[in-house]
Structures are given as C-alpha cells and as structure tokens.
Design an enzyme around this catalytic site. Structure first.
Site, PDB file in Angstrom:
ATOM      1  CE  LYS A  75      49.694  26.186  35.942  1.00 18.07           C
ATOM      2  NZ  LYS A  75      49.118  26.955  36.935  1.00 18.07           N
ATOM      3  CB  VAL A 195      34.746  52.698  49.105  1.00 23.19           C
ATOM      4  CG1 VAL A 195      34.433  52.369  50.354  1.00 23.19           C
ATOM      5  CG2 VAL A 195      34.069  52.408  47.903  1.00 23.19           C
ATOM      6  CG  LEU A 345      44.866  39.668  45.996  1.00 28.26           C
ATOM      7  CD1 LEU A 345      45.214  40.848  45.566  1.00 28.26           C
ATOM      8  CD2 LEU A 345      46.324  38.415  46.154  1.00 28.26           C
ATOM      9  CB  ILE A 358      42.071  32.301  40.340  1.00 25.62           C
ATOM     10  CG1 ILE A 358      43.220  33.819  39.819  1.00 25.62           C
ATOM     11  CG2 ILE A 358      41.000  31.904  39.603  1.00 25.62           C
ATOM     12  CD1 ILE A 358      44.031  34.168  38.458  1.00 25.62           C
TER      13      ILE A 358
HETATM   14  C1  LIG Z   1      52.747  38.731  42.437  1.00 23.78           C
HETATM   15  C2  LIG Z   1      51.489  37.799  42.669  1.00 23.78           C
HETATM   16  C3  LIG Z   1      51.385  37.320  41.324  1.00 23.78           C
HETATM   17  C4  LIG Z   1      50.061  36.614  41.511  1.00 23.78           C
HETATM   18  N1  LIG Z   1      50.064  34.737  41.048  1.00 23.78           N
HETATM   19  C5  LIG Z   1      49.306  34.491  40.356  1.00 23.78           C
HETATM   20  C6  LIG Z   1      48.841  32.967  39.642  1.00 23.78           C
HETATM   21  O1  LIG Z   1      49.677  32.640  38.766  1.00 23.78           O
HETATM   22  N2  LIG Z   1      47.769  32.947  39.454  1.00 23.78           N
HETATM   23  C7  LIG Z   1      47.235  32.975  40.866  1.00 23.78           C
HETATM   24  O2  LIG Z   1      45.804  32.227  40.903  1.00 23.78           O
HETATM   25  N3  LIG Z   1      46.816  34.279  41.594  1.00 23.78           N
HETATM   26  C8  LIG Z   1      47.869  34.975  41.331  1.00 23.78           C
HETATM   27  N4  LIG Z   1      47.727  36.185  42.017  1.00 23.78           N
HETATM   28  C9  LIG Z   1      46.610  36.321  42.836  1.00 23.78           C
HETATM   29  C10 LIG Z   1      46.244  37.512  42.318  1.00 23.78           C
HETATM   30  O3  LIG Z   1      46.594  38.245  41.571  1.00 23.78           O
HETATM   31  C11 LIG Z   1      44.639  37.284  42.991  1.00 23.78           C
HETATM   32  O4  LIG Z   1      44.236  36.815  43.490  1.00 23.78           O
HETATM   33  C12 LIG Z   1      43.317  37.738  41.888  1.00 23.78           C
HETATM   34  O5  LIG Z   1      44.222  38.842  41.063  1.00 23.78           O
HETATM   35  C13 LIG Z   1      43.041  39.177  42.821  1.00 23.78           C
HETATM   36  O6  LIG Z   1      43.133  40.533  43.577  1.00 23.78           O
HETATM   37  P1  LIG Z   1      41.799  41.073  44.539  1.00 23.78           P
HETATM   38  O7  LIG Z   1      40.961  41.294  43.099  1.00 23.78           O
HETATM   39  O8  LIG Z   1      41.352  40.303  45.073  1.00 23.78           O
HETATM   40  O9  LIG Z   1      42.569  42.416  43.954  1.00 23.78           O
HETATM   41  P2  LIG Z   1      42.977  43.523  43.207  1.00 23.78           P
HETATM   42  O10 LIG Z   1      43.637  43.344  41.766  1.00 23.78           O
HETATM   43  O11 LIG Z   1      44.787  43.943  44.418  1.00 23.78           O
HETATM   44  O12 LIG Z   1      41.782  44.523  42.869  1.00 23.78           O
HETATM   45  C14 LIG Z   1      41.445  45.459  44.178  1.00 23.78           C
HETATM   46  C15 LIG Z   1      40.262  46.074  43.312  1.00 23.78           C
HETATM   47  O13 LIG Z   1      39.729  46.655  44.913  1.00 23.78           O
HETATM   48  C16 LIG Z   1      39.524  48.411  44.190  1.00 23.78           C
HETATM   49  N5  LIG Z   1      39.766  48.930  45.142  1.00 23.78           N
HETATM   50  C17 LIG Z   1      40.814  49.636  46.368  1.00 23.78           C
HETATM   51  N6  LIG Z   1      40.126  50.197  46.780  1.00 23.78           N
HETATM   52  C18 LIG Z   1      39.371  51.056  46.643  1.00 23.78           C
HETATM   53  C19 LIG Z   1      38.424  52.110  46.976  1.00 23.78           C
HETATM   54  N7  LIG Z   1      38.915  52.716  47.782  1.00 23.78           N
HETATM   55  N8  LIG Z   1      36.991  52.298  46.508  1.00 23.78           N
HETATM   56  C20 LIG Z   1      37.106  51.561  45.399  1.00 23.78           C
HETATM   57  N9  LIG Z   1      37.709  50.919  45.292  1.00 23.78           N
HETATM   58  C21 LIG Z   1      38.811  50.727  45.341  1.00 23.78           C
HETATM   59  C22 LIG Z   1      40.413  48.472  42.552  1.00 23.78           C
HETATM   60  O14 LIG Z   1      40.204  49.553  42.465  1.00 23.78           O
HETATM   61  C23 LIG Z   1      40.599  47.208  42.497  1.00 23.78           C
HETATM   62  O15 LIG Z   1      39.530  46.875  41.860  1.00 23.78           O
HETATM   63  C24 LIG Z   1      49.266  36.597  42.494  1.00 23.78           C
HETATM   64  C25 LIG Z   1      49.655  37.811  43.249  1.00 23.78           C
HETATM   65  C26 LIG Z   1      50.364  38.502  43.517  1.00 23.78           C
HETATM   66  C27 LIG Z   1      50.908  39.623  44.111  1.00 23.78           C
END
Ligand SMILES: Cc1cc2nc3c(=O)[nH]c(=O)nc-3n(C[C@H](O)[C@H](O)[C@H](O)COP(=O)(O)OP(=O)(O)OC[C@H]3O[C@@H](n4cnc5c(N)ncnc54)[C@H](O)[C@@H]3O)c2cc1C
Length: 512
Positions: A75, A195, A345, A358
C-alpha cells in the site's frame, strides 16, 4: 513485580500484544492468551499504516517471510475517489513534501503550479507509482528509496524519523493465525475457551477471569482485547466509553471479500470512494479484494448499503456473503484502569478511513511496554499512558472530521449534513488558518497521532472545499529552484515507473 499477563481475545489486537510482550520481555514475563472459539474476530482490518513495519521488525520478522503467508500486498497510499466531485480523485501517499528555498512544493504549486496537472501528481513521486501499479521494490528486493532500506531492529514509533514509503494490505485472519503460531512457538500460553465472568476484589481490581472449561485464570496484569464488547474494561470495570458519533456519525459497515477477476491487476493502494451515505473501501490483497461500505444508518439502511456496495464491486455475485458490522466509534475515558488495559477495538476506534485501527494497537502496545507497571501500579505511570493514548485517538478524530468538512461534495442529504454538523473549535481554527497559508508542524494537531503536516495539507488540497492560497512571500522569490525541483521530481518518477516491476510481478516473486 508483574510476572504474568493475561490477554483476553485472539484477534489482531490480542495476538499483536502477546507476540510483542513476549519479544520484549522473553521468559521474564509469562503471557497467556485466552480466546473464544465461539465469538468470532471482527474479520476486517486489512489496510495498515507505513509505521507497522516497526512492529514486524521488532519481532525480527522479514516481510518476505510473513507477507506471503498473509495474502499480503503493498500500500503506497490511499486514493480518494469522488470526494471532491464524482469522477475526480487524488492520492494521500506515504511521502513527505519536498521543498525549495524554504517552502514546500505544495506552497510552490499554489503559487505557480500547472493547474492542468493536479497537485498530488506534481508534488509526489509515489502517485506516479500508484497510477502505474508499480511495486516499491525491485525484483532483487531493493527499495526504490535506497536510503530507507534495511531492517529497523527493535525500534518504536518514537524512533521514527523518516517517512517510510509503504504500508501493507493483508488478510486480518491470516495475520492473527500467523502471529498465533509465532507466539506459541515462543512460549505464549494459548487457552481456547470462553470467558464467562470476571472476578473483582473489594478495591475493584481484577482478581481472576473465569472460563467455561478451564476454570479461573489469574495474572498480574489483564489486557482486554475482546473487541467492541469491552468485556473487561467496560462490562467488568465499568469504564465509561465516550462516543464520537456527534462528530463522526458513520456507525455501520458492510464488508465483502471479492475474488479479483484479473489477479495480476493489483493496485498498490487502498481506494476510499465517496458513496451516497458514506464511503467504500477497496483493499487489494494478493488474490482477492477486501471491499466494504462504511455508512451512517441515519441516512441509509443496511439492506440499501449492501445493495449499493454489491452493485459497485461485485455485480452478479450474490453468492458472496456480506458481513454486516455495527461499529462503536469513540474511546474509553481511560483505557488503563487499575490492573486492566484495553487494547484494540475495546479501547478506541474511529472509522477506518485512514486505516488507523492497527496503528492504534501498535501505539498502545509500545506505550504499554514503556509504562509497564511493577506490583505497585504507580498511578502516575497509568495516567501518563492514558494521556498518550487519548491524545493520539483525539488527533485522528480531528483529522478525520477534516476529511468530511473539507470535502467539496454536497450532493446527497448525507454529504450536505457533513457541512452543517458542528466540528471541534480547534479544527475550525485550523481550517480558517489553512485559507491563509498551509499548515505546518506547529499548527496541526499538536500531539503525536501518526499524521504529519503533509497529510493535513494533502487532504485540504485534494478535497477541494477550503480555498487555499500561496503565501505572498512566494511572489517575491525567484522560482528557478522550485521549477527545477518540480522537473527533477517528474524525471525521478518517470524513471521509477520505467524501472520498477509491477506490484503483482514483485509479490508473485516472493510468493513462489
Ligand atoms: C469495518 C471496519 C473496518 C476496519 N478496517 C481497518 C483497516 O483497514 N485498517 C486497520 O488498521 N484497522 C481497521 N479496522 C480495525 C481493526 O479491524 C481492528 O483494530 C483489529 O481487527 C483489532 O480487532 P480486535 O482484535 O480488537 O477485536 P476482534 O477482532 O473483534 O477480536 C476479539 C477477540 O476477542 C475474543 N472474545 C470476545 N469475547 C470473548 C470471551 N467472552 N471470551 C474469550 N474471548 C472472547 C474473540 O474470540 C476474538 O478473538 C476496521 C474495523 C472495522 C469495524
């Protein structure tokens, strides 16, 4: 002394945190990651920031090793389509502006630029590489800006001095899997379980997390990577989440994974196209595109958004499954409370217009290592951490609000409303200032948020609503050096386009 960290969540945030902490602290700190097999990852997050290379280099990973395993591609920037008016586009590249006689080329372009040639094509080299779909690397692996080549070692965002010319697109699930293997091989304990409860002591500190099948798990520090759920930080600790929806009302997205008809036609940039009630992304991975539509449900229904997206990016492909996502836009008052730190998130999210999700994760992990607590949890360290995180997020919020206010487009109810919505006073002042002279490092948002003045100016120049003028001083200066710099830049761009392989050709060579 904190000797153990428990991370809940195995998305990009969870695995980036686990692998980074393990790399930083080795066997001195135990890292356990608990993730649910039932709760899926968000499944998007495929475009990054150029600074992400510090993360992979810190882990000691060469991009030729990990990129092919994650369907990765390059990119060079973001192409904004139809934000000024339908049919027009400009690039926001990862490239600082050059200058002549103390003024940036953007300022010189305002004074004497050829208006038939857009400013981004006149002032940056990378835009020519985008148009020609070139790789930033030669087939022998060398970078087109040789001075920036080579691994960075264990450097951080604080050490970033140069503007690296590219970031990555990758498959978010594949990255989580890759980092999972990497982390487990280096001693991260991985528990696949849900959890179901979080135990708090009488002071409101986490004492344990309770899982369905593995019972209670304890640690010295707990990291909430549970995504928008905020299971630890919001649900258990009760930390307040500040919504930004008054400023950034896009609250939903619909995503599609679309096979590319011609795999070799690989654009080395993300495209952000203005739509009826928001904007859509196109992220070319090695063999498919990631597509999505980010919108406000005040202006369009999820069904209408899906239809508009399908018509644009996948006509006739009703077999492709759409992923509808409700987005939580804003940040926690504090992402670190007592012995719980939220990353990803669960901490903060603004819409993905500048691919900052990210980047926020990487920034938070680095700050966590810098502010890593001892058993006493010094409140001054915790406050310093929260301050950094909040300022970075608030800076990006302001920068994104600028995207909507400065976009000339006003042809649908959604785009009309972007011009009447209140905006932060500090941004109002910056936009007023920008009409008089381009912004500089002193006049953009004053704290670290990942963007430099060239980005703020590129957006104002490309979006076209704010009338920008050259500084009067330029009228009194001899333009010879500036004209020579424009000519030199064009000659370099032409040479690079003629010499570099296509993005597909280079990536195919490392995918063999
Ligand atoms: C529409 C959209 C587009 C995006 N595009 C970009 C992009 O282009 N570039 C960028 O940098 N960022 C982007 N992001 C942000 C990016 O997707 C996130 O920052 C990144 O994926 C991190 O997500 P996460 O790990 O915080 O959450 P998630 O991917 O939601 O992971 C959550 C984790 O928690 C676990 N979990 C939840 N509840 C429990 C429980 N009770 N017990 C055990 N485990 C649990 C789940 O199993 C999972 O493993 C975007 C976000 C969105 C919404």
């Amino acid at each position: 002394m904190i000797r153990s960290v428990v991370i809940v969540g195995g998305g990009t945030a969870g695995w980036m945190t686990a692998t980074y902490l393990k790399t930083a602290f080795g066997d001195r700190v135990d890292v356990t990651l608990v993730e649910s097999a039932q709760v899926s990852r968000i499944g998007v997050g495929e475009a990054t920031f150029s600074t992400v290379r510090h993360f992979f280099d810190y882990l000691g990973l060469d991009e030729r090793e990990w990129l092919p395993k994650c369907a990765g591609s390059y990119k060079l920037g973001i192409r904004f389509e139809n934000w000024r008016k339908p049919g027009e586009h400009f690039y926001h590249p990862f490239e600082r502006l050059r200058g002549a006689d103390g003024f940036s080329l953007a300022e010189w372009w305002l004074e004497l630029g050829d208006r038939s040639e857009p400013f981004d094509r006149s002032c940056f080299i990378t835009t020519a590489l985008c148009d020609a779909e070139r790789s930033p690397r030669m087939l022998d692996g060398s970078l087109f800006v040789s001075s920036l080549d080579g691994p960075l070692g264990k450097s951080t965002l604080d050490d970033q001095r140069a503007q690296f010319p590219y970031a990555y697109h990758f498959d978010a699930d594949a990255v989580a899997r890759f980092l999972g293997d990497f982390g487990r091989a280096r001693g991260v304990k991985h528990v696949v379980d849900e959890v179901v409860d979080v135990g708090l002591d009488s002071r409101g500190w986490i004492s344990e997390i309770r899982t369905k099948e593995h019972g209670a798990i304890t640690g010295g520090l707990y990291v909430d990577c549970t995504g928008f759920r905020g299971l630890l930080i919001n649900k258990a600790m009760g930390e307040k989440f500040q919504s930004f929806e008054d400023l950034l009302p896009n609250n939903r997205a619909v995503a599609l994974r679309v096979p590319r008809e011609d795999a070799t036609d690989m654009q080395p940039y993300t495209t952000a196209t203005a739509m009826t009630a928001g904007w859509s992304w196109t992220i070319p991975l090695f063999r498919r595109n990631g597509n999505g539509y980010v919108y406000s449900d005040q202006f369009i229904t999820p069904e209408e958004a899906e239809r508009e997206l399908r018509e644009k990016v996948a006509p006739g492909r009703d077999d492709l499954e759409a992923n509808h996502i409700r987005m939580r836009i804003g940040r926690n008052d504090n992402s670190w409370v007592n012995n719980c730190v939220a990353i990803g998130l669960s901490s903060a999210f603004v819409e993905p217009l500048e691919s900052t999700g990210i980047f926020f994760i990487q920034h938070a992990i680095e700050q966590l290592v810098k502010h890593f607590p001892d058993g006493g949890f010094d409140q001054r360290m915790i406050s310093a951490y929260n301050n950094r995180i909040n300022k970075a997020v608030d800076g990006v919020k302001e920068f994104l609000v600028l995207h909507y206010r400065s976009a000339d487009r006003e042809d649908t109810p959604y785009w009309k409303e972007t011009k009447t919505r209140p905006i932060p006073e500090a941004l109002q002042e910056k936009l007023a200032l920008a009409e008089s002279h381009l912004l500089d490092e002193e006049t953009i948002y004053p704290h670290y948020h990942g963007f430099e003045s060239y980005s703020w100016n590129t957006m104002n120049l490309g979006l076209g609503r704010i009338p920008l003028t050259a500084r009067p001083a330029l009228r009194h200066l001899d333009p010879t050096n500036a004209l020579a710099e424009f000519a030199k830049l064009k000659a370099e761009a032409d040479e690079m386009v003629a010499t570099l392989p296509s993005c597909y050709e280079y990536l195919a060579s490392i995918n063999d």
